[in-house]
Design a protein around this motif. Sequence first.
Motif, PDB file in Angstrom:
ATOM      1  N   ALA A  80      -6.245  15.502 -10.827  1.00 37.39           N
ATOM      2  CA  ALA A  80      -6.215  15.058  -9.466  1.00 37.39           C
ATOM      3  C   ALA A  80      -6.615  13.740  -9.102  1.00 37.39           C
ATOM      4  N   GLU A  81      -8.109  13.600  -9.662  1.00 37.84           N
ATOM      5  CA  GLU A  81      -8.800  12.430  -9.423  1.00 37.84           C
ATOM      6  C   GLU A  81      -8.039  11.195 -10.252  1.00 37.84           C
ATOM      7  N   PHE A  82      -7.535  11.520 -11.416  1.00 41.16           N
ATOM      8  CA  PHE A  82      -6.875  10.455 -12.075  1.00 41.16           C
ATOM      9  C   PHE A  82      -5.703  10.005 -11.335  1.00 41.16           C
ATOM     10  N   PHE A  83      -4.954  11.055 -10.637  1.00 41.55           N
ATOM     11  CA  PHE A  83      -3.694  10.608  -9.863  1.00 41.55           C
ATOM     12  C   PHE A  83      -4.115   9.861  -8.411  1.00 41.55           C
ATOM     13  N   ILE A  84      -5.278  10.255  -8.133  1.00 40.85           N
ATOM     14  CA  ILE A  84      -5.949   9.498  -6.776  1.00 40.85           C
ATOM     15  C   ILE A  84      -6.279   8.153  -7.358  1.00 40.85           C
ATOM     16  N   ALA A  85      -6.748   7.960  -8.452  1.00 41.98           N
ATOM     17  CA  ALA A  85      -7.214   6.442  -8.931  1.00 41.98           C
ATOM     18  C   ALA A  85      -5.968   5.780  -8.829  1.00 41.98           C
ATOM     19  N   THR A  86      -4.825   6.384  -9.724  1.00 42.26           N
ATOM     20  CA  THR A  86      -3.663   5.570  -9.936  1.00 42.26           C
ATOM     21  C   THR A  86      -2.945   5.049  -8.446  1.00 42.26           C
ATOM     22  N   ALA A  87      -3.048   6.295  -7.553  1.00 46.24           N
ATOM     23  CA  ALA A  87      -2.412   6.092  -6.221  1.00 46.24           C
ATOM     24  C   ALA A  87      -3.066   4.681  -5.594  1.00 46.24           C
ATOM     25  N   ILE A  88      -4.302   4.745  -5.793  1.00 45.64           N
ATOM     26  CA  ILE A  88      -5.203   3.471  -4.946  1.00 45.64           C
ATOM     27  C   ILE A  88      -4.756   2.348  -5.727  1.00 45.64           C
ATOM     28  N   VAL A  89      -4.485   2.242  -7.029  1.00 47.02           N
ATOM     29  CA  VAL A  89      -4.064   1.074  -7.562  1.00 47.02           C
ATOM     30  C   VAL A  89      -2.774   0.714  -7.225  1.00 47.02           C
ATOM     31  N   ILE A  90      -1.894   1.765  -6.924  1.00 45.64           N
ATOM     32  CA  ILE A  90      -0.433   1.406  -6.492  1.00 45.64           C
ATOM     33  C   ILE A  90      -0.486   0.769  -5.161  1.00 45.64           C
ATOM     34  N   VAL A  91      -1.496   1.347  -4.144  1.00 46.01           N
ATOM     35  CA  VAL A  91      -1.402   0.958  -2.689  1.00 46.01           C
ATOM     36  C   VAL A  91      -2.168  -0.646  -2.946  1.00 46.01           C
ATOM     37  N   ILE A  92      -2.930  -0.677  -3.729  1.00 49.24           N
ATOM     38  CA  ILE A  92      -3.592  -2.242  -3.843  1.00 49.24           C
ATOM     39  C   ILE A  92      -2.530  -3.454  -4.286  1.00 49.24           C
ATOM     40  N   TRP A  93      -1.601  -3.006  -5.163  1.00 50.61           N
ATOM     41  CA  TRP A  93      -0.863  -3.892  -5.668  1.00 50.61           C
ATOM     42  C   TRP A  93       0.277  -3.953  -4.549  1.00 50.61           C
ATOM     43  N   ALA A  94       0.724  -2.736  -4.078  1.00 52.70           N
ATOM     44  CA  ALA A  94       1.753  -2.817  -2.941  1.00 52.70           C
ATOM     45  C   ALA A  94       1.465  -3.642  -1.737  1.00 52.70           C
ATOM     46  N   LYS A  95       0.242  -3.447  -1.381  1.00 50.83           N
ATOM     47  CA  LYS A  95      -0.058  -4.340  -0.255  1.00 50.83           C
ATOM     48  C   LYS A  95      -0.365  -5.695  -0.618  1.00 50.83           C
ATOM     49  N   SER A  96      -0.683  -6.143  -1.775  1.00 44.43           N
ATOM     50  CA  SER A  96      -0.747  -7.428  -2.308  1.00 44.43           C
ATOM     51  C   SER A  96       0.695  -8.051  -2.102  1.00 44.43           C
ATOM     52  N   PHE A  97       1.716  -7.434  -2.482  1.00 46.04           N
ATOM     53  CA  PHE A  97       2.992  -7.966  -2.568  1.00 46.04           C
ATOM     54  C   PHE A  97       3.765  -8.082  -1.023  1.00 46.04           C
ATOM     55  N   ALA A  98       3.154  -7.130  -0.395  1.00 44.48           N
ATOM     56  CA  ALA A  98       3.912  -7.067   0.876  1.00 44.48           C
ATOM     57  C   ALA A  98       2.971  -8.148   1.824  1.00 44.48           C
ATOM     58  N   ASN A  99       1.871  -8.373   1.544  1.00 43.79           N
ATOM     59  CA  ASN A  99       1.523  -9.521   2.187  1.00 43.79           C
ATOM     60  C   ASN A  99       1.707 -10.884   1.569  1.00 43.79           C
ATOM     61  N   LYS A 100       2.123 -11.140   0.460  1.00 46.95           N
ATOM     62  CA  LYS A 100       2.818 -12.066  -0.070  1.00 46.95           C
ATOM     63  C   LYS A 100       4.261 -12.448   0.653  1.00 46.95           C
ATOM     64  N   GLN A 101       4.966 -11.377   0.913  1.00 50.87           N
ATOM     65  CA  GLN A 101       6.323 -11.586   1.492  1.00 50.87           C
ATOM     66  C   GLN A 101       6.169 -12.123   2.989  1.00 50.87           C
ATOM     67  N   LYS A 102       4.887 -11.557   3.619  1.00 48.70           N
ATOM     68  CA  LYS A 102       4.945 -11.995   5.221  1.00 48.70           C
ATOM     69  C   LYS A 102       4.652 -13.298   5.237  1.00 48.70           C
ATOM     70  N   ASN A 103       3.904 -14.006   4.159  1.00 47.02           N
ATOM     71  CA  ASN A 103       3.440 -15.356   4.163  1.00 47.02           C
ATOM     72  C   ASN A 103       4.457 -16.066   3.839  1.00 47.02           C
TER      73      ASN A 103
END
Length: 84
Positions: free
Chosen positions: A61-84
């Motif tokens: 579960a901890e590993f999956f939470i860490a993976t979810a955090i990484v996915i959120v970081i990357w998705a947020k970065s790409f979403a911010n890039k598309q807004k700009n």
Amino acid sequence: MEFSEKLLALRKGREQTRTRIYKNILYSAASYLVFLAAFFAEHYFFFSLEWEVWGKPVIFAEFFIATAIVIVIWAKSFANKQKN
């Protein structure tokens, strides 16, 4: 626009993309290092102190939470890039 201004704008965009990817890689590595630190602490409690506080499902579960955090970081970065 002149050719040199277009070239500078293109280089600036590439540099911003490179910087964003570098930051994402560092944040990803940091989140997995936090997971590893928690894993080693659990390992210490289980084997050294003979406490069965957490089991394998918690580690996964901890590993999956860490993976979810990484996915959120990357998705947020790409979403911010598309807004700009």
